[in-house]
Design a protein around this motif. Structure first.
Motif, mmCIF file in Angstrom:
data_model
loop_
_atom_site.group_PDB
_atom_site.id
_atom_site.type_symbol
_atom_site.label_atom_id
_atom_site.label_comp_id
_atom_site.label_asym_id
_atom_site.label_seq_id
_atom_site.Cartn_x
_atom_site.Cartn_y
_atom_site.Cartn_z
ATOM 1 N N UNK A 30 0.714 -1.323 0.144
ATOM 2 C CA UNK A 30 0.238 0.014 -0.029
ATOM 3 C C UNK A 30 1.039 1.216 0.049
ATOM 4 N N UNK A 31 2.030 1.243 -0.416
ATOM 5 C CA UNK A 31 2.912 2.298 -0.202
ATOM 6 C C UNK A 31 2.537 3.552 -1.114
ATOM 7 N N UNK A 32 1.734 3.207 -2.280
ATOM 8 C CA UNK A 32 1.233 4.337 -2.986
ATOM 9 C C UNK A 32 0.350 5.078 -2.496
ATOM 10 N N UNK A 33 -0.224 4.588 -1.302
ATOM 11 C CA UNK A 33 -1.247 5.439 -0.465
ATOM 12 C C UNK A 33 -0.614 6.073 0.510
ATOM 13 N N UNK A 34 0.624 6.220 1.017
ATOM 14 C CA UNK A 34 1.195 6.501 2.155
ATOM 15 C C UNK A 34 0.847 7.898 2.578
#
Length: 323
Positions: A250-254
């Motif tokens: 979920x790194x893109x949502x950090x």
């Protein structure tokens, strides 16, 4: 902790009930079976601390498939197999033929001819279910996007060690309704641990997991509370638990998540609402200054390194039971 006293009232479960079983999610096992595994884990920990050898898995091999990075899972499973007399074999998902398009069903059937069990740490829980469907050996979920059963078992072991009981303990989980939360709440509901979960809107646990957990809680006598108010969740808690706000995958949502979770950090101001002798838990790795303040995770209430150590002993209990 007086292990003999704690164990007096625990139900007797036949070890044969576990042989060959999978552990894809924590509720593969009943509350009584989880208690058996916890008892076994505590005994295995005592044996290891006293330097006594116990090697029921001599000549056995565990294949360990990793699609996700790992510190605790890889080391604890590999060391655990070694301490039980067996061998852990690291298998990178990228290096297996799975990475070149071989069907999971083929991999499962081939590996079943070579080794005695598979531990897999990957993204899709459906892939683990597929692996278990075609394998003739036990499959252990080392983490998927939906569940982390081995972590939950170590969590319950840690609470039991530090509180001397599970029934009636209040556990507050503050943060993302993720895979760790799913397994933690299911385990707590099966074992009679009261749970209060606080998550921001949009990051709640799935309705299916909540419904299932409530069914278990109705049987065990546990109480379950779900809220968006961290203070409500933590008030009177014997144990406070959190996890990273941005899990792997979920790194893109950090950036969005950092904003959504403001106010959900475990800090001194929030923790003062808990019981005076509360313990702090975190599955690690942790981001100090995000989901938890440094003076909490590094403070006197923190048991995170006992918790990390207990991954070894809890998983040894599982390995010895299912292999």
């Amino acid at each position: 902790m007086n292990l003999a006293k704690i164990s007096e009232s625990w139900p007797t479960v036949q070890p044969s009930a576990f042989k060959g079983k999978d552990l894809l999610r924590i509720d593969e096992f009943s509350g009584d079976e989880l208690l058996y595994l916890l008892q076994s884990a505590l005994h295995l920990k005592q044996l290891q601390k006293s330097g006594q050898q116990y090697e029921p898995l001599k000549g056995k091999t565990l294949g360990m498939i990793f699609d996700k990075a790992s510190t605790r899972t890889r080391v604890s499973f590999e060391v655990g197999m070694y301490q039980l007399g067996g061998m852990g074999m690291f298998l990178s998902g990228k290096e297996l033929q799975l990475g070149r398009g071989e069907p999971i069903s083929d991999t499962a059937q081939v590996l079943s001819r070579y080794i005695d069990a598979i531990m897999i740490r990957t993204y899709s829980h459906a892939d683990v279910e597929q692996l278990a469907k075609y394998a003739s050996i036990p499959i252990i979920n080392g983490l998927t996007d939906m569940f982390h059963p081995c972590q939950a078992l170590a969590d319950m072991m840690t609470i039991l060690e530090h509180k001397g009981r599970l029934q009636g303990v209040k556990l507050a989980y503050v943060g993302d309704g993720n895979n760790v939360a799913n397994s933690l709440v299911l385990a707590a509901a099966l074992l009679g641990v009261d749970v209060s979960v606080a998550a921001p809107p949009g990051y709640n646990m799935s309705e299916e997991i909540v419904k299932t957990a409530q069914q278990y809680a109705d049987e065990s006598g546990a109480s379950l509370t779900f809220t968006d108010d961290p203070v409500q969740a933590v008030t009177g808690a014997d144990a406070i638990y959190t996890d990273v706000w941005t899990s792997m995958g979920f790194e893109a949502e950090n950036e969005v998540r950092l904003k959504a979770f403001q106010g959900y950090q475990i800090d001194q101001q929030l923790a003062r609402h808990a019981a005076a002798d509360y313990i702090f838990l975190h599955c690690l790795p942790a981001h100090r200054g995000e989901e938890v303040a440094a003076d909490i995770i590094d403070g006197r209430h923190s048991v995170v390194f006992d918790q990390a150590e207990n991954r070894l002993h809890a998983q040894k209990a599982v390995l010895a039971a299912v292999i």
